[in-house]
Design an enzyme around this catalytic site. Structure first.
Site, short mmCIF file in Angstrom:
data_model
loop_
_atom_site.label_atom_id
_atom_site.label_comp_id
_atom_site.label_asym_id
_atom_site.label_seq_id
_atom_site.Cartn_x
_atom_site.Cartn_y
_atom_site.Cartn_z
N LYS A 195 12.61 21.22 5.82
CA LYS A 195 11.35 21.96 5.65
C LYS A 195 11.20 23.00 6.75
O LYS A 195 11.88 22.93 7.78
CB LYS A 195 10.19 20.98 5.67
CG LYS A 195 10.11 20.21 6.98
CD LYS A 195 9.19 19.02 6.86
CE LYS A 195 9.05 18.36 8.22
NZ LYS A 195 8.40 17.07 8.16
N TYR B 156 0.39 44.04 31.07
CA TYR B 156 -1.04 44.13 30.76
C TYR B 156 -1.87 43.36 31.75
O TYR B 156 -1.47 42.28 32.20
CB TYR B 156 -1.31 43.55 29.37
CG TYR B 156 -0.69 44.31 28.24
CD1 TYR B 156 -1.06 45.64 27.98
CD2 TYR B 156 0.25 43.71 27.41
CE1 TYR B 156 -0.49 46.33 26.92
CE2 TYR B 156 0.82 44.40 26.35
CZ TYR B 156 0.45 45.71 26.11
OH TYR B 156 1.00 46.39 25.08
C1 LIG Z 1 9.05 16.01 8.72
C2 LIG Z 1 9.10 14.73 8.10
C3 LIG Z 1 10.12 13.83 8.40
C4 LIG Z 1 11.13 14.04 9.49
O1 LIG Z 1 10.57 13.73 10.74
P1 LIG Z 1 11.42 13.87 12.10
O2 LIG Z 1 10.55 13.30 13.16
O3 LIG Z 1 11.65 15.33 12.29
O4 LIG Z 1 12.65 13.13 11.88
C5 LIG Z 1 10.18 12.66 7.68
N1 LIG Z 1 9.29 12.39 6.71
C6 LIG Z 1 8.27 13.22 6.42
C7 LIG Z 1 7.31 12.85 5.37
C8 LIG Z 1 8.12 14.41 7.10
O5 LIG Z 1 7.12 15.23 6.83
#
Ligand SMILES: *Cc1c(COP(=O)(O)O)cnc(C)c1O
Length: 814
Positions: A484, A709
């Site tokens: 993701k 700035y």
């Molecule tokens: C992002 C996510 C993961 C992975 O989590 P990590 O801590 O990056 O391993 C697993 N399950 C769900 C539902 C997530 O949203």
């Protein structure tokens, strides 16, 4: 072959010729005269791919047990251990060969020394050598397998990571002459101490006649000398400090274009020049010089060969170009094996794009022109390329008979002035050129213009991390890789391609659009969408994405949208166990079940939950409560649903901390990218990326001059500053202003002065040697991502995903 590897044979086709070995089904390119060795390891079982390969026409297999099923016309050789059989086969090939074999070991420089030796010796001998850095328990037998009758010299490298391994490699290589390059820290953790590591490496030369080494006052030198006495090995020494060495380097002049060595060899003055000035290259070339003298190469030939030594690029790089092109640059082009590896990479990453190969003359193949071209043409024939372009004088168009459109140019310049004819777009272009052809000119032209801030992503490290986590799973547990948010900021389809190639079971994305993009790039793995908006349900179905369903209302809308469609639809039920984000609470389950009973089209592929504090040792009790809740809710579901589905709850840090909660699948996210909240995981993982920017300008300030700035920094004395091409729009937070942030240039740290701007920062480099164009590390080897995250008062997840889209992603494969 059955005899050589002492196999029980099961032949339906005796008298078959085997010409090439296949160890990895993903590297399949042609079934002709191939023999597949079904290796089985901790994370992998080659036997699972026999059927797939048989369907593709492979009919020779070396296995540990006969597969079930019907394999008419296939030959099976059954052995107790397929890896041992592979090594035996190589050993017998070595025994039959009349070539003189040179074995190389040491901590660094093995591959360079091997390649340079080949460059130096090739004018006098026919050479067989390990492809790339094939130096492992598998790589060495594969290299030795390549030895043919006409070869006069074999050059093989041997690498080990733990005690006991070298004895096995020694049996296969049996070097007559050895080279011990040096000793460093690699793999130290697996050995008692440095001495043990040296002794272990020396085992390669137990039966050798002679051994090349650098004579100096050092533990390594002493060990080598006593080993030589013990085993009756003649030492071939060179030295910069010890006049008694066979080859004593009397002078070393560093000039504009390289280094010139004057040496005294057995009383005679000798000279060579190399086009390098760094310490490692000097040492590597001197090993080669000592050995070449031993081989009796004429001094004119030596001088010419050394002056032309070429750098060895051992990695493949991928960038996005203009017009949607993908550019893959693999400068390592001196053998067929590396061409094959690169073509597989092109196929895997190129997917639906047009595939183009731009190939230069091969300067160091050790083959005649004709042999080389028939071999590469045959290889190319197995890949569905759309266009091949040959650059160099070795390509004679009339000799070439390819089905693929093929054009020939005599030089890179000539091609560049004709490049407009091709109008490449949406293509994957593999550049495979010897250094002297300067293919970087082609890649520069094809690249999209963007500012010089890059996130370098190392695929090999990601594979390492994947294997680390696989090692923690039982073989039955499936793995969903979370990609993701542009794969945690590292790209999208590139990472998914890699993971698909490495056979993860599932991918997870946050939104439908992310999944659609992966499908458009050709990803075929099942993909779960964590938070599909109702408006995206049509796309979801059209692209065969599987939604997470977390509420009754959402379930209703989704069933409505698939009602008129054919077939079944996989869904994933999200259950609330304590994170209090998305998910069904326990009380909703009966209603959920009755809805599902009325919707036979919807198939529950999995039911899962997400942990709130899997990396927090103070929350073990709460985590166990979440796990127990999932177990209870899914038991209930499975009892009522009447069919089975996958259950899963752990994320990256849960994998090592809660092995009892792996259920049927784990969801690996940040760990894949090498980041972890657990110290125990952290030491085994490799952070996959590094963020780098460039120095745009140097300024010299007088007392009273201010920077950036708001004028928060005012120079009190003469101050030198450098402007760096990164700002808060790239994810370098404004909170790093005024000395909080630091960057590293060639290993030295500099702090940020004044305020961080949108596209730039300024650093104080008064006490450093910083130049325009220098590459600047934002995070990487010197400044860890953990340190940067801490200074930004956040976690590495946010650092990674916050890297702006305009930062160019460049992929590397070692
Ligand atoms: C992002 C996510 C993961 C992975 O989590 P990590 O801590 O990056 O391993 C697993 N399950 C769900 C539902 C997530 O949203």
């Amino acid at each position: 072959m059955a005899e050589l590897i002492r196999a029980e044979s099961n032949f339906s086709r005796p008298n078959t010729m085997v010409q090439s070995l296949l160890l990895d089904s993903r590297q399949f390119s042609s079934a002709e005269n191939v023999c597949f060795f079904a290796l089985s390891g901790k994370n992998h079982d080659g036997h699972l791919f026999i059927n797939e390969l048989f369907q593709k026409g492979v009919y020779n297999f070396v296995v540990q047990q006969l597969p079930n099923g019907h394999y008419e016309g296939a030959n099976f050789l059954v052995v107790p251990n397929t890896l041992v059989a592979l090594q035996k086969l190589a050993t017998s090939i070595r025994e039959r060969s009349k070539a003189k074999v040179i074995g190389i070991t040491g901590s660094n420089g093995k591959t360079i020394v091997k390649e340079w030796l080949a460059q130096v010796l090739q004018s006098s001998f026919e050479i067989c050598r390990s492809p790339k850095s094939y130096n492992s328990q598998i790589g060495v037998p594969l290299s030795v397998w390549e030895m043919e009758e006409h070869h006069e010299i074999g050059i093989f490298e041997a690498g080990i990571s733990k005690p006991g391994e070298m004895a096995l490699l020694e049996k296969i290589i049996k070097p007559e002459i050895g080279i011990f390059t040096n000793i460093g820290t690699a793999h130290d953790q697996n050995f008692k101490d440095r001495d043990q590591k040296i002794e272990e490496k020396l085992q390669l030369f137990k039966h050798s006649q002679s051994l090349v080494y650098k004579k100096q006052t050092s533990a390594l030198s002493e060990k080598i000398e006593s080993f030589a006495v013990l085993h009756g090995v003649e030492l071939l020494s060179w030295s910069e400090e010890d006049k008694d060495a066979d080859l004593f380097i009397e002078a070393e002049e560093i000039g504009e274009s390289g280094t010139r060595f004057t040496g005294r060899y057995k009383g005679n003055k000798q000279e060579v020049s190399i086009p390098f000035k760094d310490k490692a290259s000097k040492e590597n070339s001197l090993h080669c010089w000592r050995l070449a003298l031993e081989m009796g190469i004429r001094s004119e030939d030596l001088q010419l060969a050394f002056s032309q030594l070429a750098t060895i690029e051992m990695r493949l790089e991928m960038k996005s170009g203009s017009h949607g092109n993908l550019i893959i640059n693999d400068a390592y082009n001196s053998d067929l094996e590396s061409l094959k590896v690169a073509l597989h990479f092109l196929e895997n990453q190129g997917r639906k794009r047009k595939k183009v190969l731009i190939l230069s003359d091969v300067l160091q193949s050790g083959l005649s022109n004709k042999e080389w071209s028939s071999q590469w043409m045959e290889l190319i024939g197995h890949f569905g390329l759309d266009q091949v372009i040959g650059i160099g004088k070795q390509f004679v168009k009339s000799d070439l008979h390819l089905k693929t459109p093929f054009d020939v140019y005599s030089s890179t310049e000539e091609f560049l002035s004709n490049i407009y004819k091709y109008q490449f777009h949406e293509s994957a272009i593999l550049l495979k050129g010897a250094r002297s052809f300067q293919f970087e000119k082609i890649s520069t032209l094809l690249e999209s213009k963007s500012h010089e801030t890059v996130l370098n992503i190392h695929f090999d490290r990601m594979v390492h991390n994947l294997n680390y986590f696989r090692g923690l799973l039982s073989p039955k547990t499936k793995l969903m890789a979370m990609v993701k948010a542009f794969s945690y900021g590292s790209g999208s389809y590139q990472i998914a391609n890699l993971l698909e190639f490495h056979k993860v079971d599932y991918l997870g994305v946050a939104y439908t659009d992310e999944g659609v993009e992966l499908r458009k790039a050709g990803i075929a793995l099942p993909i779960m969408v964590l938070n599909p908006e109702e408006s995206s349900f049509d796309d979801l179905v059209q692209y065969q994405l599987e939604p997470e369903i977390f509420s009754l209302n959402q379930l209703r809308v989704f069933s409505k949208s698939v009602k008129d469609k054919q077939g079944d639809f996989a869904i994933h039920l999200k259950l609330e166990t304590g994170l209090n984000r998305l998910g069904f609470i326990e009380e909703e389950i009966p209603t959920l079940l009755s809805h599902l009973a009325q919707q036979p089209q919807l198939q529950v592929a999995s039911a899962f939950s997400h942990l709130a504090a899997s990396d927090d040792p103070d929350e073990v009790e709460f985590t166990q409560l979440q796990i127990a809740r999932l177990r209870k809710m899914t038991d209930h579901l499975s009892e009522k649903l009447g069919y089975s589905f996958l259950r899963h709850i752990v994320n990256s840090s849960g994998i090592s901390q809660y092995p009892e909660a792996h259920f049927d699948m784990v969801r690996l996210g940040v760990g894949l990218y090498g980041v972890s909240g657990n110290a125990s995981d952290r030491k085994d993982l490799k952070v996959v990326s590094e963020l780098r920017a460039t120095v745009s300008q140097i300024k010299h300030l007088k007392p009273g001059d201010s920077v950036s700035y708001g004028r928060t920094f005012v120079a009190e004395s003469l101050t030198t500053t450098a402007v760096i091409s990164i700002g808060y729009a790239d994810g370098y937070r404004r909170s790093l202003s005024n000395g909080i942030g630091e960057v590293s240039i060639r290993g030295k740290r500099y702090s940020v002065i004044g305020k961080v701007c949108m596209d730039m920062i300024m650093i104080n480099c008064t006490d450093g040697d910083v130049k325009v164009g220098d590459s600047v590390e934002i995070f990487g080897d010197d400044i860890s991502i953990y340190e940067l995250a801490k200074k930004m008062q956040t976690i590495p997840y946010e650092v990674l995903t916050g890297i702006g889209q305009r930062v160019k992603r460049v992929y590397f494969m070692e």
